[in-house]
Design an enzyme around this catalytic site. Sequence first.
Site, PDB file in Angstrom:
ATOM      1  N   SER A 233      10.769 -20.186  34.446  1.00  0.00           N
ATOM      2  CA  SER A 233      10.623 -19.031  33.881  1.00  0.00           C
ATOM      3  C   SER A 233      11.057 -19.231  32.529  1.00  0.00           C
ATOM      4  O   SER A 233      12.557 -18.766  32.297  1.00  0.00           O
ATOM      5  CB  SER A 233      11.392 -18.605  35.193  1.00  0.00           C
ATOM      6  OG  SER A 233      11.314 -17.008  34.398  1.00  0.00           O
TER       7      SER A 233
ATOM      8  N   ASP B  69       4.002  -3.268  48.554  1.00  0.00           N
ATOM      9  CA  ASP B  69       4.028  -4.207  46.885  1.00  0.00           C
ATOM     10  C   ASP B  69       3.178  -4.911  47.113  1.00  0.00           C
ATOM     11  O   ASP B  69       2.729  -5.149  46.343  1.00  0.00           O
ATOM     12  CB  ASP B  69       6.083  -4.981  46.845  1.00  0.00           C
ATOM     13  CG  ASP B  69       6.759  -3.434  46.709  1.00  0.00           C
ATOM     14  OD1 ASP B  69       6.458  -2.875  47.752  1.00  0.00           O
ATOM     15  OD2 ASP B  69       7.929  -3.886  46.997  1.00  0.00           O
TER      16      ASP B  69
END
Length: 414
Positions: free
Chosen positions: A94, A201
Amino acid sequence: HRDYKRCICTLGWQDCAKPHSGGMEDIMKEKMLEEFKKVYGGDGEVKVYFAPGRVNLIGEHTDYNGGHVFPCALTMGTYAAVRRRDDNKLRFYSANFEKLGVIESSLDELVWNKEADWTNYPKGVMWAYIQKGFQFDKGFDMYYFGNIPNGSGLSSSASIEVLTALVLKDTFGFETDFIEMALISQFAENKFNKVNCGIMDQFAIAMGKEGHAIFLDTSNLSYEYAPVKLDNAKIVIACSNKKRGLGDSKYNERRAECEEALEELQKVIDIKTLGDLTEEAFERYKSAIKSEVRQKRAKHAVYENQRTIKAVKALKDGDIEEFGRLMIASDTSLREDYEVTGKELDTLVAAALKQPGVIGSRMTGAGFGGCTVSIVKTADIDNFIEKVGKEYKDTIGYAADFYVADIGGGPVVL
Ligand code: GLA
């Protein structure tokens, strides 16, 4: 090219002054392919994907109480570049956690562990797919980058989950739809990462639609898109930058309090969830709840659900002022009855409500830190950011970040 404070084209957090032509998606795709190559090298087809973050406009802490929510997807989100491998290895990288480098795992190691760090999110989604009967024949190399501020309460983790769900569906040819991907992602969060969140979400991210918020009934997942037409106003997100720590345990505590209150109510009235109650019914039966604290928690869940229904109606009727009043009432209830705000969020909302052109303002997401969402007249936004920013810094000691939000679409293959 828009004036992003944190331009996604740089894959970093610095200001960007580049004159870009072409759409953001093309720029991002090219950049992701380039960065993927730098980390992993080699040949073979690499595909790029995107999933948004989300902001909830109203309907907070209702999604695990069978109530309604009204979130929308953002144009900010998470990107992934992916290439299949010929062996069982899984490699994750990442750009947001550069220092961690490539984190390696394998198809035989889909268990939660601390060292796996953020990769427990994608691994959790793989695990969840397997629980639902899907299979992986080979591993892959994956590169992520997100431009949602980490831990801001704009659902960076749900964004990674739903993004991963789409990547896996596309890479392994799984037959599944976006609602199922939302459910698989929530299952991963609940059972693999042990955060007992509701469905809001993941659903908001998986089902996002440009320019629209999603009016979702969490008791049966029926939903409706509502255009967010705010006339001369915009949605402004203020990020408190408070480091969250105890958030998750408090979250689970609120859930437990609501569940207990529901059980007490079920002794006197036939309901499945707190979302089944009107305000009047709650007032009539609330004495069945034997603690004052649990009564306050349940009151919030019931009233907030009814407020959400009213707010969506107000928006449909073009009554933005009423929508704003309901947002403010939501915040008061989250502060006084649900007690999930804290000094940082309270300071942001109080400062917001003093400014001209503010139609509504409230904390959004789980609370205890994270963000507020405000509706502000376009002409007053600069003043809003300056004044609220100053009051926040003077009171709290560090700065908040502001984003003028655009409501984006759902996950896509770029
Ligand atoms: C977090 C959870 C959601 C929801 C909100 C509060 O974002 O992940 O499921 O409960 O808090 O409304």
